[in-house]
Enzyme design. Structure first.
Site, PDB file in Angstrom:
ATOM      1  NE  ARG A 196      23.088  -2.928  15.338  1.00 33.44           N
ATOM      2  CZ  ARG A 196      22.865  -1.525  15.675  1.00 33.44           C
ATOM      3  NH1 ARG A 196      22.313  -1.503  17.087  1.00 33.44           N
ATOM      4  NH2 ARG A 196      22.852  -0.584  15.029  1.00 33.44           N
ATOM      5  CD  GLU A 341      16.258   2.137  20.519  1.00 33.22           C
ATOM      6  OE1 GLU A 341      16.601   1.670  21.758  1.00 33.22           O
ATOM      7  OE2 GLU A 341      17.122   2.162  19.560  1.00 33.22           O
ATOM      8  CB  SER A 344      18.845   5.192  18.493  1.00 28.15           C
ATOM      9  OG  SER A 344      18.146   4.573  19.445  1.00 28.15           O
ATOM     10  NE  ARG A 392      13.931  -3.288  17.919  1.00 30.00           N
ATOM     11  CZ  ARG A 392      14.732  -3.156  19.030  1.00 30.00           C
ATOM     12  NH1 ARG A 392      14.636  -2.060  19.324  1.00 30.00           N
ATOM     13  NH2 ARG A 392      15.488  -4.058  19.356  1.00 30.00           N
TER      14      ARG A 392
HETATM   15  O1  4AD Z   1      19.611   2.444  18.168  1.00 33.48           O
HETATM   16  P1  4AD Z   1      20.666   1.929  17.037  1.00 33.48           P
HETATM   17  O2  4AD Z   1      21.859   0.858  17.688  1.00 33.48           O
HETATM   18  O3  4AD Z   1      21.468   3.046  16.512  1.00 33.48           O
HETATM   19  C1  4AD Z   1      22.168   3.115  15.476  1.00 33.48           C
HETATM   20  O4  4AD Z   1      22.617   2.332  15.032  1.00 33.48           O
HETATM   21  C2  4AD Z   1      22.714   4.757  15.244  1.00 33.48           C
HETATM   22  N1  4AD Z   1      23.858   4.543  14.490  1.00 33.48           N
HETATM   23  C3  4AD Z   1      21.625   5.521  14.778  1.00 33.48           C
HETATM   24  C4  4AD Z   1      22.011   6.801  14.669  1.00 33.48           C
HETATM   25  O5  4AD Z   1      21.890   7.374  13.765  1.00 33.48           O
HETATM   26  N2  4AD Z   1      22.401   7.466  15.558  1.00 33.48           N
HETATM   27  O6  4AD Z   1      20.040   1.331  15.950  1.00 33.48           O
HETATM   28  C5  4AD Z   1      18.821   1.928  15.286  1.00 33.48           C
HETATM   29  C6  4AD Z   1      17.525   1.455  15.199  1.00 33.48           C
HETATM   30  C7  4AD Z   1      17.087   0.651  16.689  1.00 33.48           C
HETATM   31  O7  4AD Z   1      16.371   1.567  17.286  1.00 33.48           O
HETATM   32  C8  4AD Z   1      16.302  -0.547  16.472  1.00 33.48           C
HETATM   33  O8  4AD Z   1      15.229   0.136  15.872  1.00 33.48           O
HETATM   34  C9  4AD Z   1      16.900  -1.169  15.187  1.00 33.48           C
HETATM   35  O9  4AD Z   1      17.802  -0.058  14.680  1.00 33.48           O
HETATM   36  N3  4AD Z   1      17.849  -2.309  15.394  1.00 33.48           N
HETATM   37  C10 4AD Z   1      17.445  -3.375  15.339  1.00 33.48           C
HETATM   38  N4  4AD Z   1      16.476  -3.997  15.365  1.00 33.48           N
HETATM   39  C11 4AD Z   1      16.554  -5.288  15.376  1.00 33.48           C
HETATM   40  N5  4AD Z   1      17.533  -6.017  15.584  1.00 33.48           N
HETATM   41  C12 4AD Z   1      18.653  -5.693  16.120  1.00 33.48           C
HETATM   42  N6  4AD Z   1      19.369  -6.247  16.731  1.00 33.48           N
HETATM   43  C13 4AD Z   1      18.601  -4.329  16.205  1.00 33.48           C
HETATM   44  N7  4AD Z   1      19.619  -3.364  16.235  1.00 33.48           N
HETATM   45  C14 4AD Z   1      18.960  -1.965  16.061  1.00 33.48           C
HETATM   46 MG    MG Z   2      19.186   2.710  20.166  1.00 35.51          MG
END
Ligand code: 4AD
Ligand code: MG
Length: 418
Positions: A196, A341, A344, A392
């Site tokens: 990301r 968080e 999700s 996290r």
């Molecule tokens: O909340 P996110 O963006 O959700 C999804 O990716 C959905 N596709 C999940 C689903 O099944 N609906 O990412 C999920 C988790 C976040 O809550 C966070 O813990 C971690 O991934 N995460 C990161 N951790 C560190 N750095 C980042 N840039 C992150 N982006 C997401």
């Molecule tokens: Mg999220």
């Protein structure tokens, strides 16, 4: 008789005795106490060795354990495998605490120290526990592509790359693929990197992080997914507490037992609670980091370390979450741990027409998602899942201040080496 290997992390002389501490994968240093008069040969091998030398020794557990710093052995043989050609750039004995910058740069070296290594042993344990939980509960491990044609989590954080004649992206999440697989698998999981392009330096974001992703079909509602999420996290915490006692001890971490069900807080309740505390929050947007943190403090007072926020407004979510009849709220949830968080997830929209409409509603072009949409034509069951951030989770479990402490090699706004 055992043969044990590692690096000399500390040497000290007490009178005629040379104390050598050695660390490899062990959590407590191996300690050799060599006497100049009695252990002449071994003493003459060990005495000139610098901190950082890679050695193996053969020996047995000392009948009398005098060292408080580790486990004492009586050696019968010492073999030297490698000697540093320069003094080490960091103190691997951990006497001088290194700055985070230095720790990130030299983690591969600092991890010779049991304290630094403990985090990564526990990280391995978290994934092992997750796999064990999934095996016991009928989930099949899958792998989905990391070079993709469409993102699922919004254009702003997509890393673009050149894929021969066309544009492609690094996968932000296995979201689209894991849903497609619910056309043929009942339950799946994937342990996967997320790429990301987070533009800001925060203590909670990485540009390459890892997730434990779950997708589960034949569900009766989002509650089924909440239960999988809380049972998985509780299983991981129990597993770490039971199998990583030494590591938790060197890190000074006490992991209390947390038993599901975890508190389910409606999004609207969270908004009310925060407003009553004077925090400004919108009814239509995701909670800000500050609001999330404040909510963590309020929940901690009520003895909730882990809690769900359920029913996010449609205006705050990705396109694939199922909307409630009212059209305002969705079946999306977050799992928060001490004000952060960590996951999700939610129930997905599995009805073809509604999904196409949802894409349009979010300003996306259904044509770009044709490969995904096709999977919704042939009897896909109601399903849901979540993504749990590995770093996290570790951060909160181990009370780390910065997410960069939870991953061996950091990819953030400024780091692409080592
Ligand atoms: O909340 P996110 O963006 O959700 C999804 O990716 C959905 N596709 C999940 C689903 O099944 N609906 O990412 C999920 C988790 C976040 O809550 C966070 O813990 C971690 O991934 N995460 C990161 N951790 C560190 N750095 C980042 N840039 C992150 N982006 C997401
Ligand atoms: Mg999220």
């Amino acid at each position: 008789m055992s043969r044990l290997c590692g690096w000399i992390i500390r040497k000290a002389r007490v009178g005629k005795v040379l104390i050598v501490e050695i660390c490899g994968n062990n959590s407590k240093p191996y300690v050799l106490a060599l006497r100049e008069d009695r252990d002449k040969e071994l003493y003459s091998i060990a005495e000139p060795l610098d901190i950082g030398s890679a050695i193996c020794f053969e020996g047995t557990l000392a009948p009398e354990q005098k060292s408080r710093r580790g486990t004492e052995y009586v050696a019968t043989k010492i073999e030297v495998y490698s000697k540093p050609i320069e003094p080490l750039p960091v103190d691997i004995a951990g006497k001088v605490p290194a700055l985070l910058d230095t720790r990130i740069k030299y983690r591969w070296l600092l991890a010779r120290n049991p304290v630094e290594k403990a985090i990564f042993k526990i990280r391995a344990g978290v994934l092992k526990a997750a796999r064990e939980y999934f095996e016991k509960n009928g989930f099949i491990e899958v792998q989905t592509p990391k070079i993709v044609a469409a993102g699922a989590e919004g254009g702003a954080t997509l890393f673009k790359l050149q894929y021969f004649e066309r544009d492609a992206y690094l996968s932000q999440s296995p979201q689209l693929y894991k849903q497609m697989l619910i056309s043929s698998f009942e339950r799946i999981y994937e342990i996967t990197p997320y790429f990301r392009a987070e533009k800001f330096n925060t203590t909670r974001h990485l540009n390459e992080s890892w997730g434990i992703d779950v997708e589960q079909g034949f569900i009766n509602g989002v509650e089924d997914i909440l239960q999988t999420a809380e049972n998985l996290v509780a299983y991981i915490l129990d597993y770490v507490r039971a199998n990583y006692k030494d590591e938790l001890e060197v890190l000074g971490v006490d992991l209390p037992k947390l038993t599901p069900p975890f508190k389910r807080l409606k999004f609207t309740e969270a908004v009310d609670i925060l407003r009553s505390e004077g925090v400004e929050v919108s009814e239509l947007e995701d909670l800000s980091d500050a609001a999330e943190k404040k909510l963590g403090e309020i929940m901690a007072e009520k003895k909730h370390e882990l809690y769900f926020i359920v029913g996010f407004p449609w205006t705050s979510t990705a396109f694939y979450y199922m909307r409630e009849e009212d059209g305002v709220y969705t079946r999306k949830f977050d799992l928060d741990y001490k004000g952060l968080e960590i996951a999700s997830g939610g129930q997905r929209e599995h009805r073809y027409r509604n999904l196409v409409e949802a894409l349009r509603n979010k300003g996306l072009n259904p044509e770009d998602f044709e490969f995904y949409l096709e999977a919704f034509k042939y009897g896909i069951p109601p399903h849901g899942g979540f993504g749990l951030g590995v770093e996290r989770l570790l951060m909160k479990m181990l009370n780390l201040e910065n997410i960069r402490e939870a991953i061996l090699f950091v990819r953030d706004r400024t780091r692409i080496v080592p």
